[in-house]
Enzyme design. Structure first.
Site, short mmCIF file in Angstrom:
data_model
loop_
_atom_site.label_atom_id
_atom_site.label_comp_id
_atom_site.label_asym_id
_atom_site.label_seq_id
_atom_site.Cartn_x
_atom_site.Cartn_y
_atom_site.Cartn_z
N HIS A 118 14.78 -43.14 -14.55
CA HIS A 118 15.06 -42.45 -15.81
C HIS A 118 14.63 -41.00 -15.61
CE1 HIS A 118 14.40 -41.39 -20.08
NE2 HIS A 118 15.13 -42.45 -20.39
N ASP A 195 6.62 -46.55 -13.88
CA ASP A 195 7.21 -46.36 -15.20
C ASP A 195 7.49 -47.76 -15.77
OD1 ASP A 195 8.98 -46.18 -17.30
OD2 ASP A 195 10.35 -44.77 -16.33
N GLN A 198 10.51 -50.21 -19.40
CA GLN A 198 11.42 -51.34 -19.59
C GLN A 198 10.82 -52.68 -19.17
OE1 GLN A 198 14.14 -51.26 -21.25
NE2 GLN A 198 14.61 -49.08 -21.30
N LYS A 221 9.53 -49.33 -27.68
CA LYS A 221 10.44 -50.29 -27.03
C LYS A 221 9.88 -51.71 -27.12
CE LYS A 221 12.16 -46.95 -23.65
NZ LYS A 221 13.51 -46.63 -24.09
N CYS A 361 20.17 -41.33 -19.59
CA CYS A 361 19.09 -40.49 -19.01
C CYS A 361 18.87 -40.84 -17.55
CB CYS A 361 17.79 -40.63 -19.79
SG CYS A 361 17.92 -40.08 -21.48
N1 PLP Z 1 11.65 -44.79 -18.46
C1 PLP Z 1 12.58 -45.72 -18.69
C2 PLP Z 1 12.91 -46.69 -17.61
C3 PLP Z 1 13.23 -45.77 -19.92
O1 PLP Z 1 14.17 -46.69 -20.14
C4 PLP Z 1 12.88 -44.82 -20.91
C5 PLP Z 1 13.59 -44.82 -22.21
O2 PLP Z 1 14.70 -45.23 -22.34
C6 PLP Z 1 11.90 -43.89 -20.61
C7 PLP Z 1 11.31 -43.90 -19.39
C8 PLP Z 1 11.49 -42.87 -21.60
O3 PLP Z 1 10.87 -43.47 -22.69
P1 PLP Z 1 10.41 -42.61 -23.93
O4 PLP Z 1 11.64 -41.94 -24.46
O5 PLP Z 1 9.85 -43.60 -24.87
O6 PLP Z 1 9.43 -41.63 -23.43
#
Ligand code: PLP
Length: 406
Positions: A118, A195, A198, A221, A361
């Site tokens: 992401h 990260d 998910q 999430k 993203c």
């Molecule tokens: N990393 C992953 C794999 C994600 O799916 C997301 C959000 O969709 C993020 C990071 C970013 O999350 P946030 O917008 O809550 O910071």
């Protein structure tokens, strides 16, 4: 063991059944218990936490620190000092990049990430690499989204200072072999950043078992309010890092010229903290634990199987990632021949079906798979088989609406 349908009644927004919400990977819905916990905090303990010497402020501090303990236990951290509250995964990862990355990555060093990241786990590392003259190396997955051992052992080397990897891809839904990668990265002296945006909502996470040095998650999430997230960091690393943001109660002593900082974890929590939503996150964790990851995973696999079986019957649909529904973590990304994903999502919206369309993203991944954008349906435990059937039925009519005939 409760059935997933027992929990649906707790989600006010889903009650009417008017909408099919299949955008859970972007943000989940929140149950009554989470919203009530937040309201209760503001109705009974609202004062600035960590500062006041009167009952309400102390109650707010207790509620906030109780939430920290809940997060620590939820992901298997040794101590609450290793849990920093942030706004979300993005902020957690930026904290690591600014406070650890900029200080510890030097010219000629390498940072290894995957092409599936992401942007939140990519842009901070691009920044560190550019500022410090380091090289950013990308691990690439196979067709099914799998990073092979050969791929990571050939790219993680003695030059690697940081390996930053998504636990679960928000596009393929694949779970990366984080434990194996962390073991290998550590043998080369690198620090491992995970990260967990998910993964934390969908599977039991134990940061010590994973062997990572940092782990980031987002409350929104996983049933909690928007605006609260967390970062786990190993104590010895956090201790040696400078604060990311400065001001408020994150200090020990301040003079005109300088400042010393508070002990962990408060050193990293500048300004008034988001105690109300931290309380919501604790309630969300309790709710998830009550549902149980066994129930969550079983329901996601059941729904994903039904969904992928249905999509396989539509010859104009291409599904990305593994052919095995068990390897999707509730996420199914696809394209429809001749129909742009944005049009697809708009037509489905007319039928009150919510899915995500775009680059998710993850633009470098879209370039890698040769798709400008894709559609993504993502389920959670409160979704039903009936919703999947209705979704498939409506999806099968989209091409007709777009003028392709029946
Ligand atoms: N990393 C992953 C794999 C994600 O799916 C997301 C959000 O969709 C993020 C990071 C970013 O999350 P946030 O917008 O809550 O910071």
């Amino acid at each position: 063991m409760s059935a997933p349908s027992d929990f649906r009644k707790d989600f006010e927004i889903l009650k009417s059944g008017e909408y099919i919400y299949f955008d859970n990977a972007a943000t989940s819905q929140r149950p009554r218990q989470v919203l009530e916990a937040v309201t209760n905090f503001y109705n009974t303990a609202n004062a600035n936490p960590l500062r006041g010497l009167y009952d309400w402020s102390m109650a707010a501090t207790d509620a906030y620190e109780s939430a920290r303990k809940a997060v620590a236990d939820f992901i298997g951290a040794d101590s609450t000092e290793e849990i920093i509250f942030t706004r979300n995964t993005t902020e957690s990862l930026n904290l690591v990049a600014y406070s650890y990355g900029l200080e510890n990555v030097h010219e000629g060093d390498e940072i290894v990430i995957t092409v599936m990241e992401h942007h939140s786990n990519m842009l901070p590392w691009q920044m560190v690499a550019k500022k410090n003259g380091a090289k950013l190396i990308y691990l690439e997955p196979d067709e099914e989204g799998v990073i092979s051992r050969e791929e990571y052992t050939s790219k993680i080397t003695d030059k690697t200072k940081i390996v930053a990897i998504g636990h679960v891809s928000n596009v393929f839904g694949v779970t990366n072999p984080v434990k194996e990668i962390a073991e290998y990265a550590h043998s080369k002296g690198a620090v491992v950043v995970v990260d967990g945006a998910q993964s934390a909502p969908h599977m039991a996470v134990d940061v010590k078992e994973l062997g990572c040095d940092f782990f980031a998650l987002s409350g929104h999430k996983m049933l909690a309010p928007m605006g609260i997230g967390a970062l786990y960091g190993k104590r010895e690393l956090l201790d040696n890092m400078q604060p990311f943001l400065r001001g408020g109660e994150m200090i020990e002593y301040v003079t005109r010229e300088d400042a010393t900082y508070a002990e962990l974890p408060h050193k990293f929590e500048a300004g008034t903290v988001n105690a109300g939503d931290a309380v919501g996150l604790e309630a969300a964790i309790k709710y998830i634990q009550n549902v149980g990851f066994e129930t969550i995973e079983a329901q996601e696999v059941k729904l994903t199987t039904l969904l992928m079986d249905g999509l396989a019957k539509m010859p104009y649909i291409k599904v990305y990632g593994s052919k095995d529904p068990k390897k999707h973590c509730g996420i199914v990304t696809f394209t429809m021949d001749g129909v742009h994903p944005h049009d697809l999502a708009s037509v489905l919206n007319d039928d009150r079906v919510c899915i995500r369309a775009g680059h998710h993203c993850a633009q470098p991944l879209m370039q890698f798979i040769g798709a400008g954008s894709t559609a993504r349906a993502s389920v959670y435990f409160y979704n039903t088989e009936d919703e999947v059937k209705q979704f498939l039925d409506r999806l099968s009519k989209v091409r007709e609406v777009m003028g392709y005939g029946a």
